[in-house]
Design a protein around this motif. Structure first.
Motif, PDB file in Angstrom:
ATOM      1  N   VAL A 109       0.943  -1.195  -0.082  1.00  0.00           N
ATOM      2  CA  VAL A 109       0.022   0.287  -0.080  1.00  0.00           C
ATOM      3  C   VAL A 109       0.812   1.356   0.153  1.00  0.00           C
ATOM      4  O   VAL A 109       0.568   2.160  -0.606  1.00  0.00           O
ATOM      5  N   ILE A 110       1.912   1.241   0.607  1.00  0.00           N
ATOM      6  CA  ILE A 110       2.685   2.403   0.660  1.00  0.00           C
ATOM      7  C   ILE A 110       3.560   2.595  -0.523  1.00  0.00           C
ATOM      8  O   ILE A 110       3.877   3.732  -0.958  1.00  0.00           O
ATOM      9  N   ALA A 111       4.224   1.410  -1.012  1.00  0.00           N
ATOM     10  CA  ALA A 111       4.921   1.536  -2.435  1.00  0.00           C
ATOM     11  C   ALA A 111       4.227   1.951  -3.524  1.00  0.00           C
ATOM     12  O   ALA A 111       4.948   2.687  -4.406  1.00  0.00           O
ATOM     13  N   LYS A 112       3.018   1.554  -3.729  1.00  0.00           N
ATOM     14  CA  LYS A 112       2.449   2.020  -5.083  1.00  0.00           C
ATOM     15  C   LYS A 112       2.387   3.358  -5.331  1.00  0.00           C
ATOM     16  O   LYS A 112       2.686   3.923  -6.470  1.00  0.00           O
ATOM     17  N   PRO A 113       1.922   4.299  -4.315  1.00  0.00           N
ATOM     18  CA  PRO A 113       2.112   5.749  -4.579  1.00  0.00           C
ATOM     19  C   PRO A 113       3.405   6.172  -4.922  1.00  0.00           C
ATOM     20  O   PRO A 113       3.636   7.056  -5.850  1.00  0.00           O
ATOM     21  N   MET A 114       4.463   5.863  -4.268  1.00  0.00           N
ATOM     22  CA  MET A 114       5.903   6.043  -4.716  1.00  0.00           C
ATOM     23  C   MET A 114       6.260   5.703  -5.782  1.00  0.00           C
ATOM     24  O   MET A 114       6.783   6.269  -6.710  1.00  0.00           O
ATOM     25  N   GLU A 115       5.679   4.483  -6.475  1.00  0.00           N
ATOM     26  CA  GLU A 115       5.947   3.990  -7.902  1.00  0.00           C
ATOM     27  C   GLU A 115       5.424   5.018  -8.873  1.00  0.00           C
ATOM     28  O   GLU A 115       5.961   5.243  -9.637  1.00  0.00           O
ATOM     29  N   LEU A 116       4.079   5.312  -8.581  1.00  0.00           N
ATOM     30  CA  LEU A 116       3.674   6.254  -9.505  1.00  0.00           C
ATOM     31  C   LEU A 116       4.163   7.531  -9.609  1.00  0.00           C
ATOM     32  O   LEU A 116       4.299   8.131 -10.651  1.00  0.00           O
ATOM     33  N   LYS A 117       4.915   8.104  -8.612  1.00  0.00           N
ATOM     34  CA  LYS A 117       5.484   9.425  -8.438  1.00  0.00           C
ATOM     35  C   LYS A 117       6.963   9.005  -9.287  1.00  0.00           C
ATOM     36  O   LYS A 117       7.511  10.046  -9.999  1.00  0.00           O
ATOM     37  N   ILE A 118       7.636   7.932  -9.065  1.00  0.00           N
ATOM     38  CA  ILE A 118       8.792   7.592  -9.597  1.00  0.00           C
ATOM     39  C   ILE A 118       8.811   7.463 -11.024  1.00  0.00           C
ATOM     40  O   ILE A 118       9.707   7.889 -11.859  1.00  0.00           O
ATOM     41  N   PHE A 119       7.679   6.825 -11.522  1.00  0.00           N
ATOM     42  CA  PHE A 119       7.577   6.724 -13.114  1.00  0.00           C
ATOM     43  C   PHE A 119       6.575   7.601 -13.636  1.00  0.00           C
ATOM     44  O   PHE A 119       5.691   7.139 -14.284  1.00  0.00           O
ATOM     45  N   GLU A 120       6.483   8.828 -13.205  1.00  0.00           N
ATOM     46  CA  GLU A 120       5.416   9.892 -13.508  1.00  0.00           C
ATOM     47  C   GLU A 120       5.564  10.213 -15.078  1.00  0.00           C
ATOM     48  O   GLU A 120       4.515  10.294 -15.696  1.00  0.00           O
ATOM     49  N   ILE A 268      11.073  -1.064 -16.886  1.00  0.00           N
ATOM     50  CA  ILE A 268      10.126  -0.341 -15.956  1.00  0.00           C
ATOM     51  C   ILE A 268       9.422  -1.615 -15.227  1.00  0.00           C
ATOM     52  O   ILE A 268       9.252  -1.420 -13.990  1.00  0.00           O
ATOM     53  N   TYR A 269       9.288  -2.695 -15.976  1.00  0.00           N
ATOM     54  CA  TYR A 269       8.765  -4.043 -15.058  1.00  0.00           C
ATOM     55  C   TYR A 269       9.540  -4.267 -14.093  1.00  0.00           C
ATOM     56  O   TYR A 269       9.078  -4.323 -12.745  1.00  0.00           O
ATOM     57  N   TRP A 270      10.784  -4.697 -14.350  1.00  0.00           N
ATOM     58  CA  TRP A 270      11.692  -4.851 -13.298  1.00  0.00           C
ATOM     59  C   TRP A 270      11.898  -3.792 -12.129  1.00  0.00           C
ATOM     60  O   TRP A 270      12.074  -3.939 -10.872  1.00  0.00           O
ATOM     61  N   ALA A 271      12.058  -2.779 -12.489  1.00  0.00           N
ATOM     62  CA  ALA A 271      12.365  -1.459 -11.814  1.00  0.00           C
ATOM     63  C   ALA A 271      10.923  -1.284 -10.800  1.00  0.00           C
ATOM     64  O   ALA A 271      11.240  -1.176  -9.501  1.00  0.00           O
ATOM     65  N   ASN A 272       9.887  -1.511 -11.287  1.00  0.00           N
ATOM     66  CA  ASN A 272       8.673  -1.485 -10.399  1.00  0.00           C
ATOM     67  C   ASN A 272       8.721  -2.587  -9.333  1.00  0.00           C
ATOM     68  O   ASN A 272       8.434  -2.255  -8.246  1.00  0.00           O
ATOM     69  N   ILE A 273       9.132  -3.797  -9.813  1.00  0.00           N
ATOM     70  CA  ILE A 273       9.303  -5.113  -8.807  1.00  0.00           C
ATOM     71  C   ILE A 273      10.286  -4.831  -7.590  1.00  0.00           C
ATOM     72  O   ILE A 273       9.910  -4.907  -6.686  1.00  0.00           O
ATOM     73  N   PHE A 274      11.486  -4.214  -8.389  1.00  0.00           N
ATOM     74  CA  PHE A 274      12.403  -3.926  -7.176  1.00  0.00           C
ATOM     75  C   PHE A 274      12.058  -2.828  -6.276  1.00  0.00           C
ATOM     76  O   PHE A 274      12.327  -2.687  -5.048  1.00  0.00           O
ATOM     77  N   VAL A 275      11.466  -1.579  -6.702  1.00  0.00           N
ATOM     78  CA  VAL A 275      10.879  -0.795  -5.648  1.00  0.00           C
ATOM     79  C   VAL A 275       9.991  -1.215  -4.635  1.00  0.00           C
ATOM     80  O   VAL A 275      10.207  -0.960  -3.622  1.00  0.00           O
ATOM     81  N   MET A 276       9.084  -2.181  -5.175  1.00  0.00           N
ATOM     82  CA  MET A 276       8.156  -2.894  -4.290  1.00  0.00           C
ATOM     83  C   MET A 276       8.806  -3.776  -3.315  1.00  0.00           C
ATOM     84  O   MET A 276       8.503  -3.578  -1.918  1.00  0.00           O
ATOM     85  N   LEU A 277       9.850  -4.159  -4.017  1.00  0.00           N
ATOM     86  CA  LEU A 277      10.618  -5.275  -3.055  1.00  0.00           C
ATOM     87  C   LEU A 277      11.475  -4.444  -1.777  1.00  0.00           C
ATOM     88  O   LEU A 277      11.575  -4.800  -0.711  1.00  0.00           O
ATOM     89  N   LEU A 278      11.889  -3.379  -2.213  1.00  0.00           N
ATOM     90  CA  LEU A 278      12.451  -2.331  -1.335  1.00  0.00           C
ATOM     91  C   LEU A 278      11.671  -1.927  -0.189  1.00  0.00           C
ATOM     92  O   LEU A 278      11.971  -2.086   0.827  1.00  0.00           O
ATOM     93  N   PHE A 279      10.425  -1.526  -0.450  1.00  0.00           N
ATOM     94  CA  PHE A 279       9.454  -1.244   0.515  1.00  0.00           C
ATOM     95  C   PHE A 279       9.138  -2.371   1.443  1.00  0.00           C
ATOM     96  O   PHE A 279       8.715  -2.378   2.791  1.00  0.00           O
ATOM     97  N   ILE A 280       9.075  -3.534   0.837  1.00  0.00           N
ATOM     98  CA  ILE A 280       8.541  -4.848   1.661  1.00  0.00           C
ATOM     99  C   ILE A 280       9.657  -4.997   2.609  1.00  0.00           C
ATOM    100  O   ILE A 280       9.478  -5.460   3.655  1.00  0.00           O
TER     101      ILE A 280
END
Length: 380
Positions: A109-120, A268-280
């Motif tokens: 839940v926390i990571a998703k808005p951050m991903e939206l900002k990173i890949f704006e 973008i696919y792998w970067a998105n996964i790594f960002v989520m893994l970082l927050f997890i």
């Protein structure tokens, strides 16, 4: 420095009285508290990004984002502070697994808005394409309401024109045949053969007359049909002008844009996964750290303290239970004794009544023979 350390210790949700007895644990719990605190900060920032795309009002976004961050902070603090090491890994893991699952959900839940900002920027490009696709879909829907009728009218015009063309071809053929008869290049092959030429010319003139009538009738129908087509085209253009390009800027649209961008680009696919893994990893770090570490002095002291409290509580409740049970038994015995006394008293009364009744009957029985004798003498 001490105030910051105390603050982070409070964030970790530890018992400071117990921690004073295990000073070697201070740095560990300072780190855990700092992780929980910064996770709350990330949650506040993420909520701010998400709410900004919805409300676009800083005075509304800010308090809600802070409230969300405090809620996540308090939840993380609760999760970590309620974990207690028992020294058996699988038992500790089974106890911690619901907390780990909850931490993973919070991190997503926390990571998703951050991903939206990173890949704006990538999302904005996808939003433009989505807007164009939506507009094209609306355009096709509007056109579909008129296309069938317009095509039907165009087919009607084409049919009417084909009738005219067929009649013209027949006329031209007959005219050519008559001319060839006149100049001797066809038919009877004799120049100026009057009767035959006259017959063929008459046939050509007849078809020309039919063609003239057909032109009048079909051209009238074609003109009327074309008017109807023009009217439909006018209505179509009017409806197309009324279409508005809807600007996609909401949270759901951005999520879809991120998904489309990830599907188009492996990077973008792998970067998105790594960002989520970082927050997890950040969110689950305190829980996993407490899970994989051996039992520390703090855990032993805390366990001893809780065990002592549990035993004292058990002793107190047992004592209270015994007191209550003694009072209950006392009251039961007193009540039973009173009942027995009452029963015995009633028995004595009943015995006395029976005795008196028996005596009366005996006395009456003794008097009865004398009474009978006196009665017999009197009769004689």
């Amino acid at each position: 420095m001490n105030s910051i350390k105390n603050f982070f210790l409070s964030c970790a949700g530890i018992n400071k009285t117990i921690l004073k007895r295990t000073p070697t644990e201070i740095n560990k719990y300072v780190g855990i508290g700092a992780t929980i605190f910064f996770t709350g900060i990330f949650a506040t920032i993420a909520a701010g990004f998400a709410l900004d795309s919805i409300f676009d009002n800083i005075w509304l976004v800010l308090p809600i984002a802070v409230l969300w961050g405090l809620m996540i902070f308090n939840l993380d603090r609760f999760i970590v502070s309620t974990m207690k090491k028992k020294g058996v890994f699988w038992r500790d893991f089974s106890t911690a697994s619901p907390r780990i699952i909850l931490a993973v959900i919070i991190s997503i839940v926390i990571a998703k808005p951050m991903e939206l900002k990173i890949f704006e920027s990538e999302i904005e490009a996808e939003l433009v394409k989505m807007e164009q696709e939506n507009f094209k879909t609306q355009d096709n829907l509007v056109k579909s309401r008129y296309t069938a009728s317009i095509d039907s009218f165009n087919n009607t015009i084409a049919l009417l024109k084909s009738e005219i063309t067929a009649k013209q071809i027949g006329r031209d053929s007959l005219v050519a045949t008559a001319n060839m008869e006149a100049d001797g290049t066809g038919g009877s092959m004799q120049r100026n053969l009057g009767p035959i030429y006259a017959t063929k010319r008459a046939a050509a003139d007849k078809v020309q007359s039919e063609l003239d009538q057909l032109l009048v009738a079909n051209n009238s129908l074609i003109a009327a049909t074309q008017v109807r087509i023009n009217k439909l085209n006018t209505l179509l253009e009017s409806d197309l002008d009324k279409l508005n390009r809807v600007q996609l800027s909401g949270f759901a649209a951005r999520l879809e844009g991120l998904e489309r961008a990830a599907q188009r680009s492996d990077a973008i696919y792998w970067a998105n996964i790594f960002v989520m893994l970082l927050f997890i990893a950040i969110e689950t770090a305190p829980v996993v750290t407490k899970l994989i570490l051996e039992r520390s002095p703090y855990d032993y002291v805390l366990d001893k303290h809780e065990h002592t409290f549990a035993m004292n509580h058990k002793a107190l409740t047992t004592k209270q239970t015994n007191l209550v049970m003694n009072e209950v038994n006392f009251e039961k015995e007193i009540a039973a004794y009173k009942i027995n006394l009452a029963i015995n008293a009633e028995k004595d009364i009943a015995k006395e009544e029976i005795r008196k009744r028996v005596d009366e009957l005996k006395h009456k029985a003794r008097l009865t023979p004398n009474f009978l004798k006196e009665s017999s003498l009197f009769n004689a």
